[in-house]
Design a protein around this motif. Structure first.
Motif, PDB file in Angstrom:
ATOM      1  N   GLU A 145      10.048   7.789  -9.324  1.00  0.00           N
ATOM      2  CA  GLU A 145      10.196   6.319  -9.585  1.00  0.00           C
ATOM      3  C   GLU A 145      10.588   5.566  -8.192  1.00  0.00           C
ATOM      4  O   GLU A 145      11.580   6.347  -7.534  1.00  0.00           O
ATOM      5  N   ILE A 146      10.149   4.406  -8.041  1.00  0.00           N
ATOM      6  CA  ILE A 146      10.455   3.558  -6.981  1.00  0.00           C
ATOM      7  C   ILE A 146      10.959   2.223  -7.406  1.00  0.00           C
ATOM      8  O   ILE A 146      10.272   1.786  -8.252  1.00  0.00           O
ATOM      9  N   GLU A 147      12.041   1.795  -6.754  1.00  0.00           N
ATOM     10  CA  GLU A 147      12.507   0.359  -7.067  1.00  0.00           C
ATOM     11  C   GLU A 147      12.851   0.089  -5.815  1.00  0.00           C
ATOM     12  O   GLU A 147      13.693   0.420  -4.900  1.00  0.00           O
ATOM     13  N   ASN A 148      12.395  -1.530  -5.657  1.00  0.00           N
ATOM     14  CA  ASN A 148      12.854  -2.234  -4.573  1.00  0.00           C
ATOM     15  C   ASN A 148      13.932  -3.146  -4.850  1.00  0.00           C
ATOM     16  O   ASN A 148      13.984  -3.943  -5.844  1.00  0.00           O
ATOM     17  N   THR A 149      15.320  -2.770  -4.588  1.00  0.00           N
ATOM     18  CA  THR A 149      16.485  -3.319  -4.803  1.00  0.00           C
ATOM     19  C   THR A 149      16.874  -4.718  -4.308  1.00  0.00           C
ATOM     20  O   THR A 149      17.719  -5.391  -4.456  1.00  0.00           O
ATOM     21  N   SER A 150      15.791  -5.283  -3.413  1.00  0.00           N
ATOM     22  CA  SER A 150      15.923  -6.420  -2.752  1.00  0.00           C
ATOM     23  C   SER A 150      14.989  -7.489  -3.180  1.00  0.00           C
ATOM     24  O   SER A 150      14.451  -7.259  -4.454  1.00  0.00           O
ATOM     25  N   SER A 157       9.948  -2.263  -9.959  1.00  0.00           N
ATOM     26  CA  SER A 157       9.824  -1.014  -9.781  1.00  0.00           C
ATOM     27  C   SER A 157       8.552  -0.215 -10.322  1.00  0.00           C
ATOM     28  O   SER A 157       7.846  -0.819 -11.056  1.00  0.00           O
ATOM     29  N   LYS A 158       8.256   1.062  -9.803  1.00  0.00           N
ATOM     30  CA  LYS A 158       6.882   1.691 -10.319  1.00  0.00           C
ATOM     31  C   LYS A 158       7.292   3.145 -10.514  1.00  0.00           C
ATOM     32  O   LYS A 158       8.432   3.651 -10.217  1.00  0.00           O
ATOM     33  N   LYS A 159       6.592   3.540 -11.610  1.00  0.00           N
ATOM     34  CA  LYS A 159       6.814   5.173 -11.669  1.00  0.00           C
ATOM     35  C   LYS A 159       5.425   5.710 -12.112  1.00  0.00           C
ATOM     36  O   LYS A 159       4.651   5.054 -12.660  1.00  0.00           O
ATOM     37  N   GLY A 193       2.529  27.162   4.929  1.00  0.00           N
ATOM     38  CA  GLY A 193       1.760  26.658   5.993  1.00  0.00           C
ATOM     39  C   GLY A 193       0.920  25.583   5.725  1.00  0.00           C
ATOM     40  O   GLY A 193       0.214  25.065   6.365  1.00  0.00           O
ATOM     41  N   GLU A 194       0.780  25.433   4.357  1.00  0.00           N
ATOM     42  CA  GLU A 194      -0.051  24.066   4.169  1.00  0.00           C
ATOM     43  C   GLU A 194       0.624  22.579   4.240  1.00  0.00           C
ATOM     44  O   GLU A 194       1.829  22.587   4.401  1.00  0.00           O
ATOM     45  N   ARG A 195      -0.198  21.943   4.979  1.00  0.00           N
ATOM     46  CA  ARG A 195       0.205  20.418   5.356  1.00  0.00           C
ATOM     47  C   ARG A 195      -0.944  19.520   4.825  1.00  0.00           C
ATOM     48  O   ARG A 195      -2.161  19.509   5.485  1.00  0.00           O
ATOM     49  N   LEU A 196      -0.615  18.547   3.742  1.00  0.00           N
ATOM     50  CA  LEU A 196      -1.386  17.567   3.338  1.00  0.00           C
ATOM     51  C   LEU A 196      -1.066  16.132   3.359  1.00  0.00           C
ATOM     52  O   LEU A 196       0.527  16.133   3.286  1.00  0.00           O
ATOM     53  N   ASP A 197      -1.658  15.143   3.590  1.00  0.00           N
ATOM     54  CA  ASP A 197      -1.107  13.870   3.785  1.00  0.00           C
ATOM     55  C   ASP A 197      -1.501  13.066   2.417  1.00  0.00           C
ATOM     56  O   ASP A 197      -1.993  13.434   1.543  1.00  0.00           O
ATOM     57  N   TRP A 198      -1.161  11.665   2.505  1.00  0.00           N
ATOM     58  CA  TRP A 198      -1.071  10.883   1.346  1.00  0.00           C
ATOM     59  C   TRP A 198      -2.396  10.618   0.608  1.00  0.00           C
ATOM     60  O   TRP A 198      -2.667  10.330  -0.382  1.00  0.00           O
ATOM     61  N   GLU A 199      -3.277  10.741   1.765  1.00  0.00           N
ATOM     62  CA  GLU A 199      -4.951  10.598   1.061  1.00  0.00           C
ATOM     63  C   GLU A 199      -5.339  11.773   0.225  1.00  0.00           C
ATOM     64  O   GLU A 199      -6.400  11.391  -0.577  1.00  0.00           O
ATOM     65  N   LYS A 200      -4.738  12.971   0.096  1.00  0.00           N
ATOM     66  CA  LYS A 200      -5.122  14.083  -0.553  1.00  0.00           C
ATOM     67  C   LYS A 200      -4.417  13.992  -2.216  1.00  0.00           C
ATOM     68  O   LYS A 200      -4.701  14.731  -2.914  1.00  0.00           O
ATOM     69  N   ASP A 201      -3.781  12.776  -2.527  1.00  0.00           N
ATOM     70  CA  ASP A 201      -3.290  12.473  -3.789  1.00  0.00           C
ATOM     71  C   ASP A 201      -4.225  12.703  -4.865  1.00  0.00           C
ATOM     72  O   ASP A 201      -5.183  11.797  -4.831  1.00  0.00           O
ATOM     73  N   ILE A 202      -4.201  13.323  -6.085  1.00  0.00           N
ATOM     74  CA  ILE A 202      -5.230  13.495  -6.852  1.00  0.00           C
ATOM     75  C   ILE A 202      -4.858  12.709  -8.126  1.00  0.00           C
ATOM     76  O   ILE A 202      -5.875  12.395  -8.950  1.00  0.00           O
ATOM     77  N   TYR A 203      -3.907  11.895  -8.097  1.00  0.00           N
ATOM     78  CA  TYR A 203      -3.440  11.174  -9.221  1.00  0.00           C
ATOM     79  C   TYR A 203      -3.836   9.764  -9.131  1.00  0.00           C
ATOM     80  O   TYR A 203      -4.320   8.893 -10.069  1.00  0.00           O
ATOM     81  N   LEU A 204      -3.600   9.429  -7.920  1.00  0.00           N
ATOM     82  CA  LEU A 204      -4.382   7.736  -7.676  1.00  0.00           C
ATOM     83  C   LEU A 204      -3.724   6.743  -8.706  1.00  0.00           C
ATOM     84  O   LEU A 204      -4.342   5.907  -9.237  1.00  0.00           O
ATOM     85  N   GLU A 205      -2.475   6.785  -8.807  1.00  0.00           N
ATOM     86  CA  GLU A 205      -1.702   5.724  -9.691  1.00  0.00           C
ATOM     87  C   GLU A 205      -1.222   4.785  -9.127  1.00  0.00           C
ATOM     88  O   GLU A 205      -0.155   4.096  -9.470  1.00  0.00           O
ATOM     89  N   GLU A 206      -1.541   4.274  -7.925  1.00  0.00           N
ATOM     90  CA  GLU A 206      -1.221   3.175  -7.095  1.00  0.00           C
ATOM     91  C   GLU A 206       0.458   2.926  -6.608  1.00  0.00           C
ATOM     92  O   GLU A 206       0.902   1.890  -6.942  1.00  0.00           O
ATOM     93  N   LEU A 207       0.803   4.214  -6.367  1.00  0.00           N
ATOM     94  CA  LEU A 207       2.466   4.215  -6.215  1.00  0.00           C
ATOM     95  C   LEU A 207       2.752   3.738  -4.680  1.00  0.00           C
ATOM     96  O   LEU A 207       3.835   3.513  -4.587  1.00  0.00           O
TER      97      LEU A 207
END
Length: 212
Positions: free
Chosen positions: A124-129, A169-171, A146-160
């Protein structure tokens, strides 16, 4: 422009995260148990079976998208404050997925395996401002294997990732396919930095390590 800001945020987190971020137990961080029922109104993902009923190791569920089996789970309920952004990681699960044949093409961009393990986080993400900000809850994920993955490898793609309006807020879920899970002991997340409406960095990224 939103995409550009996000790319800048991720790049900043990846380049600076290892040397400038606070550890999970650093002063000022909040780590508390989150309230239950956080996912009661979550809309199921169109590509991945719903895992909310997977509560005990070995639990399985199948639908028209495939079959998921719970390997491990952790409910850290960790809250991190990054300036105006409040990030809560409600749960972490290591899941085995056998996609339905109709879904295989969706995952072939990231893996050629017909079934695989992935780690997912319900956040969950909230912008309190009152002002909009730009933020990505996970810019980089690393594991003890030893694995290292960046944000582009996300499989859910839920626009968070990206813009969060003032008071918004988003979740939802973020998930990453892993190749090495047999000896998996922990995963460490690095958030992006936080940028204001003028694309100026207002808060450094943070690291969050979760034991499995």
């Amino acid at each position: 422009m939103k995409e550009l800001v996000l790319i800048l945020a991720v790049a900043s987190a990846v380049l600076c995260g290892c040397s400038t971020n606070s550890s999970p137990a650093a002063s000022g961080d909040k780590e508390v148990k989150a309230a239950s029922g956080y996912d009661s109104d979550y809309a199921a993902n169109p590509q991945i079976p719903d895992d909310r009923m997977l509560l005990t190791k070995g639990d399985a569920f199948s639908d028209e998208k495939g079959e998921v089996t719970l390997i491990e789970s952790e409910t850290p309920g960790v809250i991190k404050e990054l300036g105006p952004v409040r990030l809560t990681i409600q749960d972490t699960k290591l899941i085995h997925l056998m996609p339905d044949y109709s879904m295989i093409d969706y995952f072939h961009v990231l893996t050629h395996e017909e079934e695989f393990d992935f780690v997912k986080f319900f956040v969950e993400i909230e912008n309190t401002s009152k002002e909009k900000v730009n933020f990505a809850p996970i810019a980089l994920i690393e594991t003890n294997t030893g694995e290292r993955l960046d944000w582009e490898k996300d499989i859910y793609l839920e626009e968070l990732n990206g813009e969060i309006r003032g008071g918004e807020s988003k979740k939802g879920n973020l998930g990453y396919i892993l190749e090495k899970t047999e000896d998996l002991e922990w995963v460490e997340l690095t958030t992006s930095d936080v940028f204001d409406k003028n694309h100026k960095k207002i808060q450094d990224s943070k690291k969050i390590r979760i034991e499995l």
